[in-house]
Motif scaffolding. Structure first.
Motif, PDB file in Angstrom:
ATOM      1  N   PRO A 110       0.835  -1.209   0.000  1.00  0.00           N
ATOM      2  CA  PRO A 110       0.000   0.000   0.000  1.00  0.00           C
ATOM      3  C   PRO A 110       0.867   1.256   0.000  1.00  0.00           C
ATOM      4  CG  PRO A 110      -0.017  -1.034   2.162  1.00  0.00           C
ATOM      5  CD  PRO A 110       0.752  -1.948   1.244  1.00  0.00           C
ATOM      6  N   VAL A 111       0.541   2.175  -0.855  1.00  0.00           N
ATOM      7  CA  VAL A 111       1.279   3.436  -0.947  1.00  0.00           C
ATOM      8  C   VAL A 111       0.279   4.586  -1.011  1.00  0.00           C
ATOM      9  CG1 VAL A 111       3.330   2.458  -2.067  1.00  0.00           C
ATOM     10  CG2 VAL A 111       1.442   3.268  -3.464  1.00  0.00           C
ATOM     11  N   PRO A 112       0.706   5.776  -0.596  1.00  0.00           N
ATOM     12  CA  PRO A 112      -0.206   6.927  -0.654  1.00  0.00           C
ATOM     13  C   PRO A 112      -0.434   7.377  -2.094  1.00  0.00           C
ATOM     14  CG  PRO A 112       1.968   7.632   0.041  1.00  0.00           C
ATOM     15  CD  PRO A 112       2.002   6.126  -0.035  1.00  0.00           C
ATOM     16  N   LYS A 113      -1.580   7.972  -2.325  1.00  0.00           N
ATOM     17  CA  LYS A 113      -1.872   8.505  -3.660  1.00  0.00           C
ATOM     18  C   LYS A 113      -1.128   9.807  -3.921  1.00  0.00           C
ATOM     19  CE  LYS A 113      -6.230   6.235  -3.912  1.00  0.00           C
ATOM     20  NZ  LYS A 113      -7.468   6.090  -4.557  1.00  0.00           N
ATOM     21  N   ASP A 114      -0.758  10.486  -2.854  1.00  0.00           N
ATOM     22  CA  ASP A 114       0.002  11.734  -2.954  1.00  0.00           C
ATOM     23  C   ASP A 114       1.414  11.409  -3.443  1.00  0.00           C
ATOM     24  OD1 ASP A 114       1.656  13.953  -2.466  1.00  0.00           O
ATOM     25  OD2 ASP A 114       0.517  14.555  -0.699  1.00  0.00           O
ATOM     26  N   ASN A 115       1.721  11.797  -4.672  1.00  0.00           N
ATOM     27  CA  ASN A 115       3.011  11.465  -5.282  1.00  0.00           C
ATOM     28  C   ASN A 115       4.185  12.067  -4.520  1.00  0.00           C
ATOM     29  OD1 ASN A 115       4.398  10.019  -7.302  1.00  0.00           O
ATOM     30  ND2 ASN A 115       4.836  11.951  -8.356  1.00  0.00           N
ATOM     31  N   ARG A 116       4.007  13.253  -4.007  1.00  0.00           N
ATOM     32  CA  ARG A 116       5.083  13.897  -3.254  1.00  0.00           C
ATOM     33  C   ARG A 116       5.423  13.093  -1.989  1.00  0.00           C
ATOM     34  NH1 ARG A 116       4.453  19.858  -0.825  1.00  0.00           N
ATOM     35  NH2 ARG A 116       6.348  20.673  -1.728  1.00  0.00           N
ATOM     36  N   LEU A 117       4.399  12.665  -1.269  1.00  0.00           N
ATOM     37  CA  LEU A 117       4.598  11.843  -0.078  1.00  0.00           C
ATOM     38  C   LEU A 117       5.236  10.504  -0.449  1.00  0.00           C
ATOM     39  CD1 LEU A 117       4.252  11.385   2.953  1.00  0.00           C
ATOM     40  CD2 LEU A 117       1.923  10.574   2.473  1.00  0.00           C
ATOM     41  N   PHE A 118       4.763   9.921  -1.558  1.00  0.00           N
ATOM     42  CA  PHE A 118       5.356   8.659  -2.015  1.00  0.00           C
ATOM     43  C   PHE A 118       6.855   8.825  -2.244  1.00  0.00           C
ATOM     44  CE2 PHE A 118       6.984   6.122  -5.502  1.00  0.00           C
ATOM     45  CZ  PHE A 118       6.783   4.838  -5.000  1.00  0.00           C
ATOM     46  N   GLU A 119       7.239   9.874  -2.959  1.00  0.00           N
ATOM     47  CA  GLU A 119       8.656  10.097  -3.274  1.00  0.00           C
ATOM     48  C   GLU A 119       9.481  10.331  -2.013  1.00  0.00           C
ATOM     49  OE1 GLU A 119      10.174   9.589  -6.091  1.00  0.00           O
ATOM     50  OE2 GLU A 119       8.367   9.276  -7.260  1.00  0.00           O
ATOM     51  N   GLN A 120       8.910  11.009  -1.026  1.00  0.00           N
ATOM     52  CA  GLN A 120       9.646  11.325   0.197  1.00  0.00           C
ATOM     53  C   GLN A 120       9.812  10.123   1.116  1.00  0.00           C
ATOM     54  OE1 GLN A 120       7.335  14.485   1.890  1.00  0.00           O
ATOM     55  NE2 GLN A 120       8.389  16.069   0.719  1.00  0.00           N
TER      56      GLN A 120
END
Length: 86
Positions: free
Chosen positions: A60-70
């Motif tokens: 499971p990963v967040p939909k917020d791409n910025r949060l995913f990258e961080q």
């Protein structure tokens, strides 16, 4: 001669049987790489951890791409058999 159960208990109770892995994901949660950064010293346990991470995909990963990258693109996890279910 130890029984299988006794061997499992020895592994589970050992404070040294810790595996650290580095995990890389893509935005879909698919695991693209798992590498051992700290071995337990037991090849079978190390391989088991790597296989378990791969089988757990997609993670499971967040939909917020910025949060995913961080926080999710690349991270480390520690595994220990002390919480394993036998």
């Amino acid at each position: 001669v130890r029984s299988r159960r006794q061997r499992q208990m020895c592994i589970r109770d050992s404070p040294y049987m810790i595996v650290m892995v580095s995990i890389q994901l893509v935005p879909t949660g698919e695991v693209i790489n798992v590498s051992i950064t700290k071995s337990s010293g037991n090849e079978a346990i190390d391989r088991s951890v790597v296989a378990a991470v791969k089988r757990a995909a997609p993670l499971p990963v967040p939909k917020d791409n910025r949060l995913f990258e961080q926080k999710f693109r690349s991270f480390s996890m520690e595994f220990s058999p002390k919480d394993a279910k036998w």
